[in-house]
Design a protein around this motif. Sequence first.
Motif, PDB file in Angstrom:
ATOM      1  N   ARG A  54       0.824  -1.211   0.000  1.00 42.96           N
ATOM      2  CA  ARG A  54       0.000   0.000   0.000  1.00 42.96           C
ATOM      3  C   ARG A  54       0.859   1.263   0.000  1.00 42.96           C
ATOM      4  N   ALA A  55       1.914   1.239   0.791  1.00 40.47           N
ATOM      5  CA  ALA A  55       2.775   2.425   0.893  1.00 40.47           C
ATOM      6  C   ALA A  55       3.502   2.708  -0.412  1.00 40.47           C
ATOM      7  N   THR A  57       2.662   1.884  -3.417  1.00 40.90           N
ATOM      8  CA  THR A  57       1.780   2.189  -4.557  1.00 40.90           C
ATOM      9  C   THR A  57       0.887   3.392  -4.258  1.00 40.90           C
ATOM     10  N   ASP A  58       1.144   4.075  -3.162  1.00 39.63           N
ATOM     11  CA  ASP A  58       0.342   5.237  -2.760  1.00 39.63           C
ATOM     12  C   ASP A  58       0.493   6.339  -3.805  1.00 39.63           C
ATOM     13  N   ARG A  61       2.366   9.640  -3.085  1.00 47.21           N
ATOM     14  CA  ARG A  61       3.823   9.668  -2.964  1.00 47.21           C
ATOM     15  C   ARG A  61       4.455   9.914  -4.328  1.00 47.21           C
ATOM     16  N   LYS A  66       9.059   6.839  -3.556  1.00 50.19           N
ATOM     17  CA  LYS A  66       8.858   5.389  -3.664  1.00 50.19           C
ATOM     18  C   LYS A  66      10.185   4.677  -3.930  1.00 50.19           C
ATOM     19  N   ARG A  93       1.697   4.144 -11.868  1.00 48.10           N
ATOM     20  CA  ARG A  93       0.438   4.145 -11.122  1.00 48.10           C
ATOM     21  C   ARG A  93      -0.249   2.791 -11.265  1.00 48.10           C
ATOM     22  N   PRO A  97      -2.984  -2.082  -4.941  1.00 43.12           N
ATOM     23  CA  PRO A  97      -1.655  -2.515  -4.477  1.00 43.12           C
ATOM     24  C   PRO A  97      -1.290  -3.920  -4.932  1.00 43.12           C
TER      25      PRO A  97
END
Length: 276
Positions: A54-55, A57-58, A61, A66, A93, A97
Amino acid sequence: MAIHLGGSSRQSLAATSSALEAELKGLSADAASTLSNELFAVVNVLGANVALRRAITDPARSAEDKAQLLSSIFGSRLTKSAMAVASKAVAFRWSAPSDLLIAMEQIAIQAEASAANSRGQLDQLDDELFTIGRTLAANQDLRNALNGNPDAINEKRALVNEVLKSATSSTKVLFSQIVNGLWGRNIEKALSDFSYATAVFRNLVVAHVRSAIALNDTQKSELTKALSKQVGQTVRINVEIDPKVLGGISIRFRDELIDGTVISRMAEASQALAGK
């Protein structure tokens, strides 16, 4: 079976595959296999950590953020080539996730397929994956053992090594990874996903042909040419001998089925008569 990614994920997978192709140029078989192994290392970490997926693919960000997160996790564990591919992948993008996990697995498989191709073993890899699928379909005990306790990885690997004694190194690598990372799939679905990725690598469609009798080389060649013309790209066929077919053949590729078996024609005739 095709991998269905929608929206931005489809484009991101295509772009990630292009990044992989760029890194594979000029690599030896061993170097391509090393790249595959490192990409699988990324897959395994992503598969085991939902919060990380999740982090990384946020969409809030930046690509740089990333990439830094990726570097902080893997550091010197990845070669320049593997880090380049993984960094580009996380910069894109993704609709969900889990789509990043799917995409990274697909390109890791394709990197190992490249290694097999360099060794002149790509056909053998495809054949062995197909044979493994037929073996799983016929052996429930084996399926149960490989689908069972997710913590029994070492035991499963030992079983895989026993089953694949005479297989190519690429087949052993890929099937060991299947056992290591099912990610919610059963062993049959995972194997189907891996077979699809090797087919994508060589830009072909694998067609599954069911026939009551064995096809000779001329028949296989003519069938391959006809299917390739219809599909618009090179088709490779796997033939399964099935006495229940009675006569004719059925062909399944992508999500399409061409059923020319006697049973199918009899069913159609029966339906036609019933409708009168």
